[in-house]
Scaffold this motif. Structure first.
Motif, PDB file in Angstrom:
ATOM      1  N   LYS A 123      39.121  37.095  51.524  1.00 11.39           N
ATOM      2  CA  LYS A 123      38.570  35.945  52.242  1.00 11.39           C
ATOM      3  C   LYS A 123      38.005  36.366  53.597  1.00 11.39           C
ATOM      4  O   LYS A 123      36.983  35.849  54.048  1.00 11.39           O
TER       5      LYS A 123
ATOM      6  N   ALA B 127      34.685  38.666  52.931  1.00  8.31           N
ATOM      7  CA  ALA B 127      33.547  38.044  52.257  1.00  8.31           C
ATOM      8  C   ALA B 127      32.303  37.885  53.131  1.00  8.31           C
ATOM      9  O   ALA B 127      31.204  38.254  52.702  1.00  8.31           O
TER      10      ALA B 127
ATOM     11  N   ALA C  93      31.324  36.141  47.555  1.00  9.34           N
ATOM     12  CA  ALA C  93      32.409  35.167  47.584  1.00  9.34           C
ATOM     13  C   ALA C  93      33.754  35.879  47.449  1.00  9.34           C
ATOM     14  O   ALA C  93      33.838  36.922  46.794  1.00  9.34           O
ATOM     15  N   PRO C  94      34.792  35.339  48.050  1.00 11.13           N
ATOM     16  CA  PRO C  94      36.117  35.959  47.937  1.00 11.13           C
ATOM     17  C   PRO C  94      36.571  36.162  46.488  1.00 11.13           C
ATOM     18  O   PRO C  94      37.187  37.173  46.165  1.00 11.13           O
ATOM     19  N   ASN C  95      36.256  35.219  45.611  1.00 14.56           N
ATOM     20  CA  ASN C  95      36.647  35.363  44.207  1.00 14.56           C
ATOM     21  C   ASN C  95      35.963  36.550  43.538  1.00 14.56           C
ATOM     22  O   ASN C  95      36.552  37.216  42.689  1.00 14.56           O
ATOM     23  N   GLU C  96      34.714  36.806  43.909  1.00 14.72           N
ATOM     24  CA  GLU C  96      34.012  37.963  43.358  1.00 14.72           C
ATOM     25  C   GLU C  96      34.707  39.256  43.783  1.00 14.72           C
ATOM     26  O   GLU C  96      34.899  40.166  42.980  1.00 14.72           O
TER      27      GLU C  96
ATOM     28  N   ASN D 268      37.843  39.555  44.676  1.00 11.17           N
ATOM     29  CA  ASN D 268      39.119  39.611  43.956  1.00 11.17           C
ATOM     30  C   ASN D 268      38.936  40.159  42.542  1.00 11.17           C
ATOM     31  O   ASN D 268      39.773  40.910  42.046  1.00 11.17           O
ATOM     32  N   ASN D 269      37.862  39.778  41.877  1.00 14.52           N
ATOM     33  CA  ASN D 269      37.598  40.253  40.510  1.00 14.52           C
ATOM     34  C   ASN D 269      37.326  41.752  40.461  1.00 14.52           C
ATOM     35  O   ASN D 269      37.524  42.380  39.426  1.00 14.52           O
TER      36      ASN D 269
ATOM     37  N   ARG E  60      40.314  43.969  39.296  1.00 13.27           N
ATOM     38  CA  ARG E  60      40.503  44.081  37.857  1.00 13.27           C
ATOM     39  C   ARG E  60      39.524  45.079  37.234  1.00 13.27           C
ATOM     40  O   ARG E  60      39.808  45.708  36.221  1.00 13.27           O
TER      41      ARG E  60
ATOM     42  N   LYS F 177      47.164  42.885  47.668  1.00 13.48           N
ATOM     43  CA  LYS F 177      46.075  41.906  47.608  1.00 13.48           C
ATOM     44  C   LYS F 177      44.975  42.199  48.614  1.00 13.48           C
ATOM     45  O   LYS F 177      44.038  41.421  48.757  1.00 13.48           O
TER      46      LYS F 177
END
Length: 75
Positions: A12, A15, A21-24, A26-27, A30, A38
């Motif tokens: 976050k 970003a 985006a933070p979700n991108e 985070n992905n 993986r 984190k």
């Protein structure tokens, strides 16, 4: 931002500097980006993005000519 690009932070916080985006971000964990728990850093995300784009550009194949079904049977 005033922090080093090697400072571990939550996605976050990273970003805005990275432009995703933070979700991108985070992905990316993986998919193989380096994280410590984190948290990750700008340098690790840039390293990951460079690696991914280099892999994509090396696997690009030249565009093949499109042939219609009519062309395959003519000639």
């Amino acid at each position: 931002m005033g922090m080093s690009e090697h400072t571990l932070q939550f996605p976050k916080k990273l970003a805005p500097e990275i432009g995703l985006a933070p979700n991108e971000i985070n992905n990316f964990k993986r998919k193989g980006c380096r994280f410590y728990g984190k948290k990750t850093c700008v340098a690790w995300v840039r390293e990951y993005l460079d690696r991914v784009t280099a892999a994509e550009s090396s696997t690009e194949q030249p565009a093949r000519l499109q042939h219609s079904a009519g062309n395959k049977f003519c000639g």
